[in-house]
Design an enzyme around this catalytic site. Sequence first.
Site, PDB file in Angstrom:
ATOM      1  N   ASP A  80       0.864  -1.162   0.000  1.00 22.21           N
ATOM      2  CA  ASP A  80       0.000   0.000   0.000  1.00 22.21           C
ATOM      3  C   ASP A  80       0.912   1.227   0.000  1.00 22.21           C
ATOM      4  O   ASP A  80       2.122   1.114   0.233  1.00 22.21           O
ATOM      5  CB  ASP A  80      -0.894  -0.042   1.243  1.00 22.21           C
ATOM      6  CG  ASP A  80      -1.757   1.194   1.376  1.00 22.21           C
ATOM      7  OD1 ASP A  80      -2.447   1.546   0.412  1.00 22.21           O
ATOM      8  OD2 ASP A  80      -1.720   1.829   2.455  1.00 22.21           O
ATOM      9  N   ASP A 135      -0.251   5.186   0.945  1.00 22.42           N
ATOM     10  CA  ASP A 135      -0.557   6.147   2.013  1.00 22.42           C
ATOM     11  C   ASP A 135      -0.688   5.449   3.360  1.00 22.42           C
ATOM     12  O   ASP A 135      -1.482   4.517   3.519  1.00 22.42           O
ATOM     13  CB  ASP A 135      -1.864   6.881   1.694  1.00 22.42           C
ATOM     14  CG  ASP A 135      -1.802   7.627   0.382  1.00 22.42           C
ATOM     15  OD1 ASP A 135      -1.110   8.647   0.318  1.00 22.42           O
ATOM     16  OD2 ASP A 135      -2.436   7.174  -0.593  1.00 22.42           O
ATOM     17  N   ASP A 146      -1.708  -0.894   5.961  1.00 22.26           N
ATOM     18  CA  ASP A 146      -1.936  -0.248   7.253  1.00 22.26           C
ATOM     19  C   ASP A 146      -3.398  -0.225   7.677  1.00 22.26           C
ATOM     20  O   ASP A 146      -3.721   0.349   8.714  1.00 22.26           O
ATOM     21  CB  ASP A 146      -1.440   1.201   7.204  1.00 22.26           C
ATOM     22  CG  ASP A 146      -2.310   2.078   6.293  1.00 22.26           C
ATOM     23  OD1 ASP A 146      -2.491   1.703   5.119  1.00 22.26           O
ATOM     24  OD2 ASP A 146      -2.819   3.103   6.765  1.00 22.26           O
TER      25      ASP A 146
END
Length: 224
Positions: A19, A21, A179
């Site tokens: 991922d 961001d 995240d």
Amino acid sequence: MSALRGLFAGELPQLVMFDLDGTLVDSVPDIATATDTMLTSLGVSAAGEAKVRGWVGNGAATLVARALKDAGLDADNQTTAMTLWRAAYTLCCTRQTRLYPGASELLAALQNAGCRLALTTNKPIQFARPLLEHLGINARFDWVLGGECVPEKKPAPHMLLEVMRDAGIGADASLMVGDSSADIGAARAAGVKVAAVTFGYDNGNPVAGLNPDLLVDGLVELLP
């Protein structure tokens, strides 16, 4: 033994999908600037970085929808708001966004160890590509997929499945690093193991409660 090797019976994964961001970069300052510019253009108060931090992770359209709802604006404003947000973010997306500690070292180490690397982000590709170039990590990735590159964004598994199919690498030799619930959900749906960082964005919810296969407080913990 490294944490990654511990997940794969002493070996490294052949494919690692990241991922962006909240995982490799802290992009909230620039995203907040664009969001606040959009909101003030619509005649309402800025939300501020703290609020925006809790809205990131499911793509730009969802971020904008959350901002409109918080401001008490009707969903009919979505199209105009998206146009305003994209214009604002185009101007500021590389100003304050920074790599998290260990990100560059981790990507280099995995690539040097022979792992294939992919970026699978819900961020629009028109922003992901320039950001990778600006941060000097674009060449690390064999694949870069944004939210509009597949029929459904994460937590749907489409991005992960497309990369694995193109790479010719099975789920048992692949890893997702993210995240948020979107990343963990996509990994579960694709049948791959998932490592989660504790410092990212997931609507303010602790990612530990989602039971990833591996939980790390820093990217250096994933060094092979």
